[in-house]
Design a protein around this motif. Structure first.
Motif, PDB file in Angstrom:
ATOM      1  N   SER A  55       0.840  -1.192   0.000  1.00 20.54           N
ATOM      2  CA  SER A  55       0.000   0.000   0.000  1.00 20.54           C
ATOM      3  C   SER A  55       0.878   1.245   0.000  1.00 20.54           C
ATOM      4  CB  SER A  55      -0.886  -0.014   1.246  1.00 20.54           C
ATOM      5  OG  SER A  55      -1.514   1.221   1.433  1.00 20.54           O
ATOM      6  N   ASP A  57       0.467   5.395   0.410  1.00 19.32           N
ATOM      7  CA  ASP A  57      -0.413   6.510   0.758  1.00 19.32           C
ATOM      8  C   ASP A  57       0.364   7.810   0.639  1.00 19.32           C
ATOM      9  OD1 ASP A  57      -2.403   4.673   1.584  1.00 19.32           O
ATOM     10  OD2 ASP A  57      -1.448   4.522   3.553  1.00 19.32           O
ATOM     11  N   ARG A  59      -0.144  12.212   1.259  1.00 15.53           N
ATOM     12  CA  ARG A  59      -0.915  13.399   1.638  1.00 15.53           C
ATOM     13  C   ARG A  59      -0.154  14.610   1.138  1.00 15.53           C
ATOM     14  NH1 ARG A  59      -2.141  12.831   7.933  1.00 15.53           N
ATOM     15  NH2 ARG A  59       0.075  12.439   7.916  1.00 15.53           N
ATOM     16  N   PHE A  75       4.399  10.761   2.804  1.00 17.25           N
ATOM     17  CA  PHE A  75       4.237   9.499   2.080  1.00 17.25           C
ATOM     18  C   PHE A  75       4.391   8.329   3.044  1.00 17.25           C
ATOM     19  CE2 PHE A  75       6.032  12.586  -0.870  1.00 17.25           C
ATOM     20  CZ  PHE A  75       5.070  12.569  -1.862  1.00 17.25           C
ATOM     21  N   SER A  76       3.656   7.269   2.770  1.00 14.83           N
ATOM     22  CA  SER A  76       3.711   6.076   3.610  1.00 14.83           C
ATOM     23  C   SER A  76       3.650   4.849   2.709  1.00 14.83           C
ATOM     24  CB  SER A  76       2.538   6.081   4.590  1.00 14.83           C
ATOM     25  OG  SER A  76       2.495   4.875   5.292  1.00 14.83           O
ATOM     26  N   ARG A 101       5.693  -0.950   7.855  1.00 17.73           N
ATOM     27  CA  ARG A 101       5.259   0.356   7.362  1.00 17.73           C
ATOM     28  C   ARG A 101       6.402   1.350   7.516  1.00 17.73           C
ATOM     29  NH1 ARG A 101       0.827   2.741   6.008  1.00 17.73           N
ATOM     30  NH2 ARG A 101      -0.549   1.224   6.979  1.00 17.73           N
ATOM     31  N   ASP A 103       6.957   5.518   7.089  1.00 17.36           N
ATOM     32  CA  ASP A 103       6.276   6.800   6.943  1.00 17.36           C
ATOM     33  C   ASP A 103       7.320   7.904   6.929  1.00 17.36           C
ATOM     34  OD1 ASP A 103       4.809   9.298   7.743  1.00 17.36           O
ATOM     35  OD2 ASP A 103       3.129   7.882   7.764  1.00 17.36           O
ATOM     36  N   ASN A 157      -3.588   2.129  12.603  1.00 16.62           N
ATOM     37  CA  ASN A 157      -4.913   2.612  12.256  1.00 16.62           C
ATOM     38  C   ASN A 157      -5.707   2.831  13.540  1.00 16.62           C
ATOM     39  OD1 ASN A 157      -7.266   3.260  10.913  1.00 16.62           O
ATOM     40  ND2 ASN A 157      -7.124   1.528   9.509  1.00 16.62           N
TER      41      ASN A 157
END
Length: 176
Positions: A55, A57, A59, A75-76, A101, A103, A157
């Motif tokens: 994944s 992601d 912003r 970014f992640s 993950r 980030d 999350n």
């Protein structure tokens, strides 16, 4: 803080080792599965399945940051592979599900852990499992009031649905 450099090499070694084990076992095409050392031949395609997800992601904020510590982009990248194999007509299974993950803006959100890593066996009326696992405990889909075995991963999350694997030993006796 967890650095990507420290995680990338061990993760790469682990994945290549598992891949090498899969190729080696598939090439020999034999498995010892009972205490009497009898051998059971399996086709190579039965030696596990890889699945999972990657994944990305992002912003992006159209206006410049107002404060020096704020960023105008973030970014992640998340990587969650899963390896599953069963043998002996489904009486034995092995599962491995790591999570990673990275980030760019939040060092606390950059992390890696093992969500599942267990071996499960069924013998007549006994079922045993040892390793790290995620156990769902509840009767409703919207609220998990008694789902207290696994910790909630609020770093990944905040919705309460992501769980962390817990070390456990589980033994079940099946009766009529």
């Amino acid at each position: 803080a967890l650095s990507v450099g420290r995680l990338a090499l061990p993760l790469a070694i682990l994945l290549s080792t598992l891949s090498g084990v899969q190729r080696a076992v598939g090439a020999t095409n034999t498995l010892v599965n009972t205490p009497q050392s009898s051998q059971q031949s399996l086709p190579p395609q039965d030696w596990g399945e890889w699945s999972g997800y990657v994944s990305f992601d992002a912003r992006l904020f159209p206006e410049s940051p107002e404060f020096p510590d704020q960023k105008d982009q973030d970014f992640s990248l998340a990587f969650a592979p899963e390896y599953y194999v069963d043998w002996a007509d489904g009486d034995q299974e092995f599962v491995f599900s790591p999570f990673f993950r990275y980030d760019t803006a939040d060092d606390e959100r950059t992390h890696a852990d093992i969500r599942e890593l267990y071996w499960r066996t069924e013998q007549e009326r006994w079922v045993g499992k040892i390793g790290v696992d995620i156990v769902f405990w509840g009767v409703t889909e919207s609220q998990h009031l008694v789902d207290i075995i696994n910790q909630t991963d609020l770093v990944d999350n905040i919705d309460g649905e992501s769980k962390l694997g817990q070390p456990m030993v589980n033994v079940d006796y099946l009766s009529d």
